[in-house]
Design a protein around this motif. Structure first.
Motif, PDB file in Angstrom:
ATOM      1  N   ARG A 193       8.668   2.700  58.636  1.00 35.83           N
ATOM      2  CA  ARG A 193       7.390   2.125  58.229  1.00 35.83           C
ATOM      3  C   ARG A 193       6.284   2.331  59.266  1.00 35.83           C
ATOM      4  O   ARG A 193       5.160   2.667  58.920  1.00 35.83           O
ATOM      5  N   ASN A 194       6.548   2.119  60.539  1.00 36.65           N
ATOM      6  CA  ASN A 194       5.497   2.167  61.560  1.00 36.65           C
ATOM      7  C   ASN A 194       5.410   3.499  62.299  1.00 36.65           C
ATOM      8  O   ASN A 194       4.733   3.582  63.323  1.00 36.65           O
ATOM      9  N   LEU A 195       6.070   4.515  61.790  1.00 34.69           N
ATOM     10  CA  LEU A 195       6.038   5.823  62.457  1.00 34.69           C
ATOM     11  C   LEU A 195       4.879   6.660  61.932  1.00 34.69           C
ATOM     12  O   LEU A 195       4.509   6.574  60.758  1.00 34.69           O
ATOM     13  N   PRO A 196       4.308   7.509  62.789  1.00 33.15           N
ATOM     14  CA  PRO A 196       3.245   8.395  62.315  1.00 33.15           C
ATOM     15  C   PRO A 196       3.784   9.441  61.333  1.00 33.15           C
ATOM     16  O   PRO A 196       4.974   9.737  61.326  1.00 33.15           O
ATOM     17  N   ALA A 197       2.887   9.968  60.531  1.00 32.45           N
ATOM     18  CA  ALA A 197       3.275  10.997  59.572  1.00 32.45           C
ATOM     19  C   ALA A 197       3.885  12.187  60.312  1.00 32.45           C
ATOM     20  O   ALA A 197       3.478  12.517  61.422  1.00 32.45           O
ATOM     21  N   GLY A 198       4.882  12.782  59.697  1.00 27.46           N
ATOM     22  CA  GLY A 198       5.521  13.941  60.304  1.00 27.46           C
ATOM     23  C   GLY A 198       6.961  14.089  59.855  1.00 27.46           C
ATOM     24  O   GLY A 198       7.432  13.376  58.976  1.00 27.46           O
ATOM     25  N   LYS A 199       7.636  15.046  60.482  1.00 24.94           N
ATOM     26  CA  LYS A 199       9.035  15.328  60.145  1.00 24.94           C
ATOM     27  C   LYS A 199       9.948  14.744  61.213  1.00 24.94           C
ATOM     28  O   LYS A 199       9.667  14.863  62.412  1.00 24.94           O
ATOM     29  N   TYR A 200      11.058  14.156  60.734  1.00 25.67           N
ATOM     30  CA  TYR A 200      12.044  13.535  61.618  1.00 25.67           C
ATOM     31  C   TYR A 200      13.431  13.999  61.188  1.00 25.67           C
ATOM     32  O   TYR A 200      13.643  14.378  60.029  1.00 25.67           O
ATOM     33  N   ALA A 201      14.365  13.968  62.111  1.00 26.42           N
ATOM     34  CA  ALA A 201      15.754  14.307  61.805  1.00 26.42           C
ATOM     35  C   ALA A 201      16.633  13.132  62.202  1.00 26.42           C
ATOM     36  O   ALA A 201      16.510  12.597  63.307  1.00 26.42           O
ATOM     37  N   VAL A 202      17.508  12.739  61.271  1.00 27.64           N
ATOM     38  CA  VAL A 202      18.536  11.747  61.562  1.00 27.64           C
ATOM     39  C   VAL A 202      19.810  12.541  61.793  1.00 27.64           C
ATOM     40  O   VAL A 202      20.321  13.188  60.878  1.00 27.64           O
ATOM     41  N   LEU A 203      20.296  12.532  63.030  1.00 22.43           N
ATOM     42  CA  LEU A 203      21.451  13.328  63.427  1.00 22.43           C
ATOM     43  C   LEU A 203      22.634  12.394  63.674  1.00 22.43           C
ATOM     44  O   LEU A 203      22.507  11.441  64.443  1.00 22.43           O
ATOM     45  N   LEU A 204      23.737  12.706  63.049  1.00 23.20           N
ATOM     46  CA  LEU A 204      24.915  11.864  63.165  1.00 23.20           C
ATOM     47  C   LEU A 204      26.104  12.743  63.496  1.00 23.20           C
ATOM     48  O   LEU A 204      26.315  13.786  62.876  1.00 23.20           O
ATOM     49  N   ARG A 205      26.874  12.302  64.484  1.00 20.60           N
ATOM     50  CA  ARG A 205      28.090  13.015  64.861  1.00 20.60           C
ATOM     51  C   ARG A 205      29.220  12.010  64.927  1.00 20.60           C
ATOM     52  O   ARG A 205      29.135  11.012  65.640  1.00 20.60           O
TER      53      ARG A 205
END
Length: 159
Positions: free
Chosen positions: A108-120
């Protein structure tokens, strides 16, 4: 009682007394039962190994967040990271080896853009790409996952 698994030739059976042929045929059900038992044991061993494999689930409960749950019965090392792809900053970095883990990631409070959720989890790797749209109200899209009541936000999983 010992059983030979070497096949007999037709000539040796033909020349054998009838009683020997009957004994050979009566051993077949025991052999069949032994082989069936071995298959059952092997099958259950494979099931036990499959139960130790991690199970990862992700869902988008609303337009701003992502739920990630991990069943980790073997308690392998698990690492969850959220990275901003525009700045390459790591926003979340959690490490544990719990048998069961879940978290809600709120964008919700993050600026517009691309993010990656990385799980190992152990040697298994999972990646969820998240796009935060620039709007008055934050809307994320995760390719492969569907959002209830938000037709413009869709999601997907890359494994």
């Amino acid at each position: 009682m010992k059983f030979s698994l070497a096949p007999r030739s037709a000539q040796s059976l033909a020349g054998a007394p009838i009683q020997n042929r009957i004994q050979g045929l009566s051993a077949a059900p025991y052999l069949r039962a032994t082989l069936l038992g071995a298959l059952v044991v092997l099958g259950s061993a494979g099931t036990a190994l499959a139960q130790d494999a991690p199970t990862v689930k992700a869902k988008q409960p609303n337009a701003q967040s992502l739920w990630v749950t991990i069943d980790n019965p073997a308690q392998q090392r698990m690492q969850l990271r959220v990275v901003s792809l525009s700045t390459n900053n790591c926003l979340v970095n959690e490490v544990n080896s719990q048998p069961s883990y879940g978290t809600q990631l709120n964008f919700r409070n993050l600026p517009a853009g691309k993010y990656a959720v990385l799980l190992r989890v152990g040697q298994e790797r999972y990646r969820y790409n998240v796009q935060v749209e620039s709007q008055t109200q934050t809307i994320i899209s995760v390719p492969g996952l569907t959002v209830p009541n938000a037709s413009e936000a869709v999601a997907s999983v890359v494994r």
